[in-house]
Write a protein that holds these residues in place. Sequence first.
Motif, PDB file in Angstrom:
ATOM      1  N   THR A  18       4.335  -4.928  -9.138  1.00 18.27           N
ATOM      2  CA  THR A  18       3.417  -4.208  -8.266  1.00 18.27           C
ATOM      3  C   THR A  18       2.559  -5.213  -7.524  1.00 18.27           C
ATOM      4  O   THR A  18       2.003  -6.123  -8.139  1.00 18.27           O
ATOM      5  N   LEU A  19       2.482  -5.042  -6.222  1.00 17.95           N
ATOM      6  CA  LEU A  19       1.558  -5.872  -5.458  1.00 17.95           C
ATOM      7  C   LEU A  19       0.141  -5.556  -5.907  1.00 17.95           C
ATOM      8  O   LEU A  19      -0.197  -4.393  -6.155  1.00 17.95           O
ATOM      9  N   ARG A  20      -0.686  -6.571  -6.033  1.00 17.76           N
ATOM     10  CA  ARG A  20      -2.081  -6.346  -6.423  1.00 17.76           C
ATOM     11  C   ARG A  20      -2.737  -5.355  -5.456  1.00 17.76           C
ATOM     12  O   ARG A  20      -3.431  -4.450  -5.850  1.00 17.76           O
ATOM     13  N   LEU A  21      -2.445  -5.544  -4.204  1.00 12.19           N
ATOM     14  CA  LEU A  21      -2.943  -4.647  -3.163  1.00 12.19           C
ATOM     15  C   LEU A  21      -1.783  -4.424  -2.198  1.00 12.19           C
ATOM     16  O   LEU A  21      -1.305  -5.378  -1.583  1.00 12.19           O
ATOM     17  N   PRO A  22      -1.298  -3.171  -2.037  1.00 11.26           N
ATOM     18  CA  PRO A  22      -0.113  -2.923  -1.210  1.00 11.26           C
ATOM     19  C   PRO A  22      -0.407  -2.890   0.290  1.00 11.26           C
ATOM     20  O   PRO A  22       0.402  -2.398   1.058  1.00 11.26           O
ATOM     21  N   VAL A  23      -1.564  -3.383   0.677  1.00 13.24           N
ATOM     22  CA  VAL A  23      -1.935  -3.398   2.089  1.00 13.24           C
ATOM     23  C   VAL A  23      -2.468  -4.770   2.461  1.00 13.24           C
ATOM     24  O   VAL A  23      -2.961  -5.511   1.610  1.00 13.24           O
ATOM     25  N   ALA A  71      -7.752   3.380   1.746  1.00  8.65           N
ATOM     26  CA  ALA A  71      -7.695   4.724   1.147  1.00  8.65           C
ATOM     27  C   ALA A  71      -6.302   4.990   0.587  1.00  8.65           C
ATOM     28  O   ALA A  71      -6.151   5.507  -0.525  1.00  8.65           O
ATOM     29  N   TYR A  72      -5.282   4.629   1.335  1.00 11.48           N
ATOM     30  CA  TYR A  72      -3.901   4.772   0.863  1.00 11.48           C
ATOM     31  C   TYR A  72      -3.705   4.025  -0.452  1.00 11.48           C
ATOM     32  O   TYR A  72      -3.183   4.568  -1.425  1.00 11.48           O
ATOM     33  N   ALA A  73      -4.136   2.765  -0.497  1.00  7.81           N
ATOM     34  CA  ALA A  73      -3.975   1.949  -1.704  1.00  7.81           C
ATOM     35  C   ALA A  73      -4.720   2.566  -2.882  1.00  7.81           C
ATOM     36  O   ALA A  73      -4.197   2.632  -3.996  1.00  7.81           O
ATOM     37  N   ARG A  74      -5.920   3.024  -2.647  1.00  9.10           N
ATOM     38  CA  ARG A  74      -6.750   3.616  -3.712  1.00  9.10           C
ATOM     39  C   ARG A  74      -6.139   4.906  -4.248  1.00  9.10           C
ATOM     40  O   ARG A  74      -6.047   5.110  -5.459  1.00  9.10           O
ATOM     41  N   ILE A  75      -5.662   5.762  -3.359  1.00 10.39           N
ATOM     42  CA  ILE A  75      -5.115   7.064  -3.772  1.00 10.39           C
ATOM     43  C   ILE A  75      -3.833   6.892  -4.578  1.00 10.39           C
ATOM     44  O   ILE A  75      -3.619   7.588  -5.563  1.00 10.39           O
TER      45      ILE A  75
END
Length: 86
Positions: A18-23, A71-75
Amino acid sequence: DAIPDAEALTLARYGHHTLRLPVADRLAGVGDAAHSTSPQLGQGVNMGLLDALTLAEALETHVELDEALMAYARIRRWHIRLYQAL
């Protein structure tokens, strides 16, 4: 009879990544590009579609691109972690 012993078998190994942050700056990773899971779950396409839907909704909801991406990453974060744990 076709398998004489355990040495004739090949064990499958899968890793969850998993990417740490996908954005990033003007970029969103979705599906296996952002998070991979074991294929036995059979959820790869479903997870990618949920990512795409969530990203589309975030882009509609937020005026600023950076806010939409975060928001996308958080959700998606907790749902992805749940499936990878399973």
